[in-house]
Write a protein that holds these residues in place. Structure first.
Motif, PDB file in Angstrom:
ATOM      1  N   ASP A 114       0.830  -1.205   0.000  1.00 13.59           N
ATOM      2  CA  ASP A 114       0.000   0.000   0.000  1.00 13.59           C
ATOM      3  C   ASP A 114       0.864   1.255   0.000  1.00 13.59           C
ATOM      4  O   ASP A 114       0.573   2.222  -0.706  1.00 13.59           O
ATOM      5  N   GLU A 115       1.923   1.245   0.786  1.00 11.86           N
ATOM      6  CA  GLU A 115       2.820   2.405   0.848  1.00 11.86           C
ATOM      7  C   GLU A 115       3.527   2.608  -0.490  1.00 11.86           C
ATOM      8  O   GLU A 115       3.651   3.733  -0.970  1.00 11.86           O
ATOM      9  N   THR A 116       3.972   1.538  -1.115  1.00 16.74           N
ATOM     10  CA  THR A 116       4.622   1.638  -2.421  1.00 16.74           C
ATOM     11  C   THR A 116       3.652   2.188  -3.457  1.00 16.74           C
ATOM     12  O   THR A 116       3.998   3.063  -4.253  1.00 16.74           O
ATOM     13  N   ARG A 117       2.428   1.683  -3.429  1.00 11.74           N
ATOM     14  CA  ARG A 117       1.404   2.163  -4.361  1.00 11.74           C
ATOM     15  C   ARG A 117       1.144   3.656  -4.141  1.00 11.74           C
ATOM     16  O   ARG A 117       0.999   4.421  -5.091  1.00 11.74           O
ATOM     17  N   ARG A 118       1.089   4.079  -2.865  1.00 12.75           N
ATOM     18  CA  ARG A 118       0.857   5.489  -2.553  1.00 12.75           C
ATOM     19  C   ARG A 118       2.003   6.345  -3.090  1.00 12.75           C
ATOM     20  O   ARG A 118       1.776   7.400  -3.679  1.00 12.75           O
ATOM     21  N   LEU A 119       3.240   5.863  -2.917  1.00  7.06           N
ATOM     22  CA  LEU A 119       4.394   6.622  -3.413  1.00  7.06           C
ATOM     23  C   LEU A 119       4.380   6.730  -4.940  1.00  7.06           C
ATOM     24  O   LEU A 119       4.683   7.783  -5.502  1.00  7.06           O
ATOM     25  N   LEU A 120       4.035   5.639  -5.605  1.00 14.67           N
ATOM     26  CA  LEU A 120       4.011   5.658  -7.066  1.00 14.67           C
ATOM     27  C   LEU A 120       2.894   6.526  -7.625  1.00 14.67           C
ATOM     28  O   LEU A 120       2.974   7.012  -8.751  1.00 14.67           O
ATOM     29  N   ASP A 121       1.844   6.735  -6.841  1.00 13.74           N
ATOM     30  CA  ASP A 121       0.745   7.604  -7.269  1.00 13.74           C
ATOM     31  C   ASP A 121       1.031   9.082  -7.026  1.00 13.74           C
ATOM     32  O   ASP A 121       0.287   9.935  -7.492  1.00 13.74           O
ATOM     33  N   ARG A 126       5.372  10.313 -10.459  1.00 15.09           N
ATOM     34  CA  ARG A 126       4.849  10.025 -11.797  1.00 15.09           C
ATOM     35  C   ARG A 126       5.499  10.925 -12.846  1.00 15.09           C
ATOM     36  O   ARG A 126       5.800  10.483 -13.946  1.00 15.09           O
ATOM     37  N   ARG A 127       5.744  12.180 -12.477  1.00 15.40           N
ATOM     38  CA  ARG A 127       6.393  13.113 -13.407  1.00 15.40           C
ATOM     39  C   ARG A 127       7.814  12.643 -13.705  1.00 15.40           C
ATOM     40  O   ARG A 127       8.246  12.633 -14.847  1.00 15.40           O
ATOM     41  N   ASP A 128       8.556  12.206 -12.671  1.00 12.64           N
ATOM     42  CA  ASP A 128       9.940  11.759 -12.873  1.00 12.64           C
ATOM     43  C   ASP A 128      10.007  10.435 -13.638  1.00 12.64           C
ATOM     44  O   ASP A 128      10.865  10.253 -14.483  1.00 12.64           O
ATOM     45  N   VAL A 129       9.106   9.539 -13.331  1.00 15.09           N
ATOM     46  CA  VAL A 129       9.113   8.228 -13.983  1.00 15.09           C
ATOM     47  C   VAL A 129       8.622   8.329 -15.410  1.00 15.09           C
ATOM     48  O   VAL A 129       9.134   7.651 -16.299  1.00 15.09           O
TER      49      VAL A 129
END
Length: 137
Positions: A114-121, A126-129
């Protein structure tokens, strides 16, 4: 050929992984079937995500989580109160020469996902990736 050390970053042996998985399956089955004398524990649905064993196979740590994630502390308390009965049942089921001491910890895998998903959102991530191909040097 040098003997692999169990210290440091060696990781678990095949034997540790195999015994851990066998214990995980047996523990899951016992909890699912309600084979214990504790009615409070038998009423709960508990997921056993993983069992890790010590290199000497004397200690097995089961990572558990109640279904729905509610009552986490109650589950740990109930499992700890029934450790000896669980160990006895698993020892009989598996026929191990020495049944490991059972320990229980909460499975934090889902919290980490959940924490990883929150960070990726996160908009900045998202702009950097998602940088356009033409911007790379």
């Amino acid at each position: 050929m040098a003997k692999k050390s169990f210290q440091g970053d060696a990781g678990p042996s095949q034997r540790q992984l195999r015994v851990g998985e066998v214990i995980r399956r047996a523990l899951s089955e016992v909890l699912m079937r309600g084979d214990l004398h504790d009615p409070d524990l038998n009423r709960m649905s508990i997921t056993v995500g993983e069992v890790r064993t010590s290199p000497d196979l004397r200690i097995a740590t089961a990572y558990v989580l109640p279904l729905g994630g509610k009552g986490k502390e109650d589950v740990l308390k109930l499992l700890s109160n029934n450790t000896y009965e669980l160990r006895r049942i698993i020892g009989k089921k598996l026929g191990l020469k020495h049944t490991p001491e059972l320990r229980f910890q909460l499975d934090r895998t889902y919290d980490q996902m959940d924490e990883t998903r929150r960070l990726l959102d996160d908009e900045r991530v998202r702009r950097d990736v998602g940088a356009p191909d033409g911007d790379e040097g």
